[in-house]
Motif scaffolding. Structure first.
Motif, short mmCIF file in Angstrom:
data_model
loop_
_atom_site.label_atom_id
_atom_site.label_comp_id
_atom_site.label_asym_id
_atom_site.label_seq_id
_atom_site.Cartn_x
_atom_site.Cartn_y
_atom_site.Cartn_z
N VAL A 64 0.84 -1.20 0.00
CA VAL A 64 0.00 0.00 0.00
C VAL A 64 0.87 1.24 0.00
N PRO A 65 0.34 2.37 -0.52
CA PRO A 65 1.15 3.59 -0.54
C PRO A 65 1.46 4.08 0.88
N ASP A 66 2.64 4.69 1.01
CA ASP A 66 3.00 5.32 2.27
C ASP A 66 2.12 6.55 2.45
N VAL A 67 1.62 6.76 3.67
CA VAL A 67 0.78 7.94 3.91
C VAL A 67 1.48 8.86 4.91
N PRO A 68 1.44 10.17 4.66
CA PRO A 68 2.10 11.10 5.59
C PRO A 68 1.30 11.23 6.88
N ASP A 69 1.95 11.73 7.93
CA ASP A 69 1.22 12.02 9.17
C ASP A 69 0.41 13.31 8.97
N HIS A 70 -0.29 13.74 10.00
CA HIS A 70 -1.20 14.88 9.85
C HIS A 70 -0.47 16.15 9.42
N LYS A 71 0.65 16.43 10.09
CA LYS A 71 1.40 17.65 9.76
C LYS A 71 1.87 17.63 8.31
N GLY A 72 2.40 16.48 7.92
CA GLY A 72 2.91 16.33 6.56
C GLY A 72 1.81 16.49 5.53
N ALA A 73 0.65 15.91 5.83
CA ALA A 73 -0.46 15.98 4.88
C ALA A 73 -0.96 17.41 4.73
N MET A 74 -1.14 18.12 5.85
CA MET A 74 -1.64 19.48 5.76
C MET A 74 -0.63 20.39 5.07
N ALA A 75 0.66 20.18 5.34
CA ALA A 75 1.70 20.98 4.68
C ALA A 75 1.67 20.74 3.18
N ALA A 76 1.47 19.49 2.77
CA ALA A 76 1.39 19.17 1.34
C ALA A 76 0.19 19.86 0.71
N GLY A 77 -0.93 19.85 1.41
CA GLY A 77 -2.13 20.49 0.89
C GLY A 77 -1.93 21.99 0.71
N ARG A 78 -1.36 22.63 1.72
CA ARG A 78 -1.12 24.08 1.64
C ARG A 78 -0.14 24.42 0.53
N ALA A 79 0.94 23.62 0.43
CA ALA A 79 1.96 23.87 -0.59
C ALA A 79 1.34 23.76 -1.98
N TRP A 80 0.49 22.75 -2.13
CA TRP A 80 -0.18 22.56 -3.41
C TRP A 80 -1.06 23.75 -3.74
N GLN A 81 -1.80 24.21 -2.73
CA GLN A 81 -2.73 25.33 -2.95
C GLN A 81 -1.96 26.58 -3.35
N ASP A 82 -0.84 26.82 -2.67
CA ASP A 82 -0.06 28.02 -2.96
C ASP A 82 0.64 27.93 -4.30
N ALA A 83 1.13 26.74 -4.65
CA ALA A 83 1.93 26.59 -5.87
C ALA A 83 1.09 26.18 -7.06
N ALA A 84 -0.15 25.78 -6.83
CA ALA A 84 -1.00 25.23 -7.90
C ALA A 84 -0.29 24.11 -8.63
N ASP A 85 0.45 23.28 -7.88
CA ASP A 85 1.21 22.17 -8.47
C ASP A 85 0.69 20.88 -7.86
N PRO A 86 0.04 20.04 -8.67
CA PRO A 86 -0.61 18.86 -8.08
C PRO A 86 0.34 17.77 -7.59
N VAL A 87 1.63 17.85 -7.90
CA VAL A 87 2.53 16.74 -7.60
C VAL A 87 2.71 16.48 -6.10
N PRO A 88 3.07 17.48 -5.30
CA PRO A 88 3.32 17.18 -3.89
C PRO A 88 2.07 16.77 -3.13
N LEU A 89 0.90 17.18 -3.66
CA LEU A 89 -0.35 16.86 -3.00
C LEU A 89 -0.67 15.38 -3.08
N ASP A 90 -0.21 14.76 -4.13
CA ASP A 90 -0.76 13.48 -4.54
C ASP A 90 -0.60 12.38 -3.51
N GLY A 91 0.43 12.43 -2.69
CA GLY A 91 0.63 11.36 -1.74
C GLY A 91 -0.14 11.54 -0.44
N ALA A 92 -0.83 12.66 -0.27
CA ALA A 92 -1.45 12.95 1.02
C ALA A 92 -2.97 12.82 0.99
#
Ligand SMILES: [Zn+2]
Length: 279
Positions: free
Chosen positions: A111-139
């Motif tokens: 199964v895919p590795d899943v980030p912890d809560h902090k990691g997931a929220m950081a990925a979501g925010r980074a994606w929103q700010d950068a409009a880049d779907p790549v870092p979001l995808d694992g969270a």
């Protein structure tokens, strides 16, 4: 005395521990306990009907999840499927990804590795700010996984806004803030309609924050059922604009059973909440 409907609040089901994370073992124990003791997991429509005066069934529970993490697919979906239970997931609709369905637990595949809560929220925010779907995808979930869960009947999907932004913290001017929230909610409803073919009248507030203006904007946007992080048990006479929930902790079946017995009984729920309210 009104029969209670405990509304359970989960975020992550994952082997990475955290404050808002329940381990896959404990989540399975919770769901097994519900199934073995004859609890019925309501749909959002059934829950809404109860708040509108329909009789509340015995041992009825509403299982909710916030945000839309990949781990909900990997670890929670197979458990709900195993026990024939149903949950409501409030998606941050702008944070859901594209691509093929990934493996989930119980399929005999890695199964895919899943980030912890902090990691997931950081990925979501980074994606929103950068409009880049790549870092979001694992969270977060992908729409293909959302469709698979809907088709399996394990989850139904409602709104947790489109961007998970606390507009009260970012915009001082009241009219501008109301417009930003209104746009955020409109985008979320439009996304749910486009992706799932249904609107939604169920909204859960990011970080539990709301005020009277937030409620007005949400109701004007078509959301009738507003879910909070306020502790308590819903009943037939609960205000749909202020639905309380119960935080589910990362604890074994014994703890879960004691909470459900406490909150599921009209007398002890009223006593317990009365005591809490007096603090
Ligand atoms: Zn959230």
């Amino acid at each position: 005395m009104q029969r209670p409907i405990p509304v359970l609040m989960y975020h992550h089901v994952s082997p990475k521990p955290g404050l808002v994370t329940v381990s896959p073992e404990n989540f399975r124990a919770h769901m097994a306990w519900l199934a073995e003791h004859g609890w019925r997991s309501l749909t959002a429509a059934e829950f809404a009907a109860c708040l509108a005066g329909a009789p509340v069934p015995k041992r009825a529970v509403l299982i909710t999840f916030d945000d839309g993490y990949l781990d909900n697919w990997v670890y929670a979906h197979p458990v709900l499927a195993e026990f024939g239970l149903h949950a409501v997931l409030f998606l941050i609709t702008g944070w859901i990804g594209e691509g093929e369905v990934r493996a989930h637990a119980g399929q005999g595949q890695p199964v895919p590795d899943v980030p912890d809560h902090k990691g997931a929220m950081a990925a979501g925010r980074a994606w929103q700010d950068a409009a880049d779907p790549v870092p979001l995808d694992g969270a977060f979930l992908r729409w293909s996984e959302v469709h698979a869960m809907r088709d399996a009947g394990t989850f139904e999907f409602h709104s947790h806004t489109h961007s998970h932004t606390r507009w009260d913290k970012t915009i001082a001017d009241q009219d501008a803030r109301d417009r930003a929230l209104s746009d955020d909610l409109a985008a979320s409803r439009a996304t749910l309609a486009a992706r799932l073919g249904n609107g939604s009248a169920h909204l859960c507030w990011p970080q539990g924050y709301y005020d009277a203006a937030y409620q007005r904007v949400a109701q004007a946007a078509g959301f009738r059922h507003l879910y909070t992080t306020e502790a308590g048990v819903a009943r037939g006479d609960t205000d749909p604009a202020r639905i309380p929930r119960i935080v589910v902790k990362d604890k074994p079946a014994g703890w879960f059973a004691s909470r459900l017995r406490l909150y599921g009984n009209p007398l002890t729920a009223a006593l317990y909440l009365g005591l809490k309210g007096r603090k």
